[in-house]
Design a protein around this motif. Structure first.
Motif, PDB file in Angstrom:
ATOM      1  N   LEU A  71       0.408  45.926  23.132  1.00 38.83           N
ATOM      2  CA  LEU A  71      -0.524  44.804  23.210  1.00 38.83           C
ATOM      3  C   LEU A  71      -1.892  45.295  22.777  1.00 38.83           C
ATOM      4  CD1 LEU A  71      -1.239  41.907  24.067  1.00 38.83           C
ATOM      5  CD2 LEU A  71      -1.616  42.797  26.370  1.00 38.83           C
ATOM      6  N   ASP A  72      -2.410  44.673  21.730  1.00 37.56           N
ATOM      7  CA  ASP A  72      -3.731  45.038  21.228  1.00 37.56           C
ATOM      8  C   ASP A  72      -4.594  43.789  21.239  1.00 37.56           C
ATOM      9  OD1 ASP A  72      -5.732  45.296  18.832  1.00 37.56           O
ATOM     10  OD2 ASP A  72      -5.155  47.337  19.380  1.00 37.56           O
ATOM     11  N   VAL A  73      -5.661  43.812  22.037  1.00 37.30           N
ATOM     12  CA  VAL A  73      -6.551  42.663  22.158  1.00 37.30           C
ATOM     13  C   VAL A  73      -7.927  43.061  21.648  1.00 37.30           C
ATOM     14  CG1 VAL A  73      -7.602  40.989  23.713  1.00 37.30           C
ATOM     15  CG2 VAL A  73      -5.293  41.817  24.163  1.00 37.30           C
ATOM     16  N   THR A  74      -8.420  42.295  20.699  1.00 37.56           N
ATOM     17  CA  THR A  74      -9.764  42.499  20.173  1.00 37.56           C
ATOM     18  C   THR A  74     -10.587  41.281  20.553  1.00 37.56           C
ATOM     19  OG1 THR A  74      -8.875  43.727  18.312  1.00 37.56           O
ATOM     20  CG2 THR A  74     -11.123  42.904  18.107  1.00 37.56           C
ATOM     21  N   ALA A  75     -11.701  41.518  21.236  1.00 31.58           N
ATOM     22  CA  ALA A  75     -12.583  40.420  21.637  1.00 31.58           C
ATOM     23  C   ALA A  75     -13.874  40.508  20.845  1.00 31.58           C
ATOM     24  CB  ALA A  75     -12.871  40.479  23.121  1.00 31.58           C
TER      25      ALA A  75
END
Length: 186
Positions: free
Chosen positions: A175-179
């Motif tokens: 899981l890769d989350v970029t905000a």
């Protein structure tokens, strides 16, 4: 052919069949002007010409029937065929009634995007799924508003991913989350 084109084609075919049936019914009841309910539908002249062209008339009727049947079969085949889009990923559900459901990855990605944008602090979300279906890699990019709390958005993203994993019955392997925080308005 699009779904709308298929519906239009089936509507035209249905209207033609209804119109021909209504016309035959009107002729048989003598409702049409110049029509005689007791008269033979195929006149004697047409019957004589049919008999005169004996082997070819039967062959022509058979060929016309086969062409109509093949076109109807092709129309039904195209109507019942699955969409032409490539279906990627197989989700299996073990249990009393095992079965398989094939879904395009875009369907799941759009569902997760809609879930993510349900938070007022999230302006936009983009999701990409890659890898094997039971454990896909999930890449998320979230565009937050300037006044959104990072902790609240983070919890919302994790809750949305948990709901996604429960609904799709697949746990993300990665899981890769970029905000990204959008600049505030002056």
């Amino acid at each position: 052919m699009t779904d709308a084109a298929h519906r239009l084609l089936w509507t035209i075919i249905a209207l033609l069949l209804v119109a021909s049936g209504a016309a035959a019914l009107a002729v048989s009841f003598g409702v049409l002007p110049g029509g005689d309910p007791g008269a033979v539908l195929l006149g004697a002249g047409l019957l004589d010409r049919w008999r005169l062209a004996a082997p070819w008339s039967t062959l022509a009727a058979a060929v016309a029937g086969v062409l109509v049947a093949l076109s109807g079969q092709r129309l039904l085949d195209r109507e019942l065929r699955r969409p032409g889009r490539a279906l990627r990923g197989t989700l299996s559900h073990p249990g009393r009634r095992p079965g398989r459901t094939r879904l395009a990855a875009e369907v799941l990605a759009h569902a997760l995007e809609r879930d993510l944008t349900g938070n007022p602090g999230v302006r936009r979300a983009q999701v990409m799924l890659t890898g094997a279906p039971p454990h896909p890699d999930v890449w998320i990019r979230v565009d937050m508003t300037a006044d959104a709390g990072a902790a609240g958005v983070r919890e919302h993203v994790h809750a949305a991913v948990r709901r996604f994993a429960t609904t799709a019955d697949c746990q993300p392997a990665h899981l890769d989350v970029t905000a990204r925080i959008e600049p505030g308005r002056p």
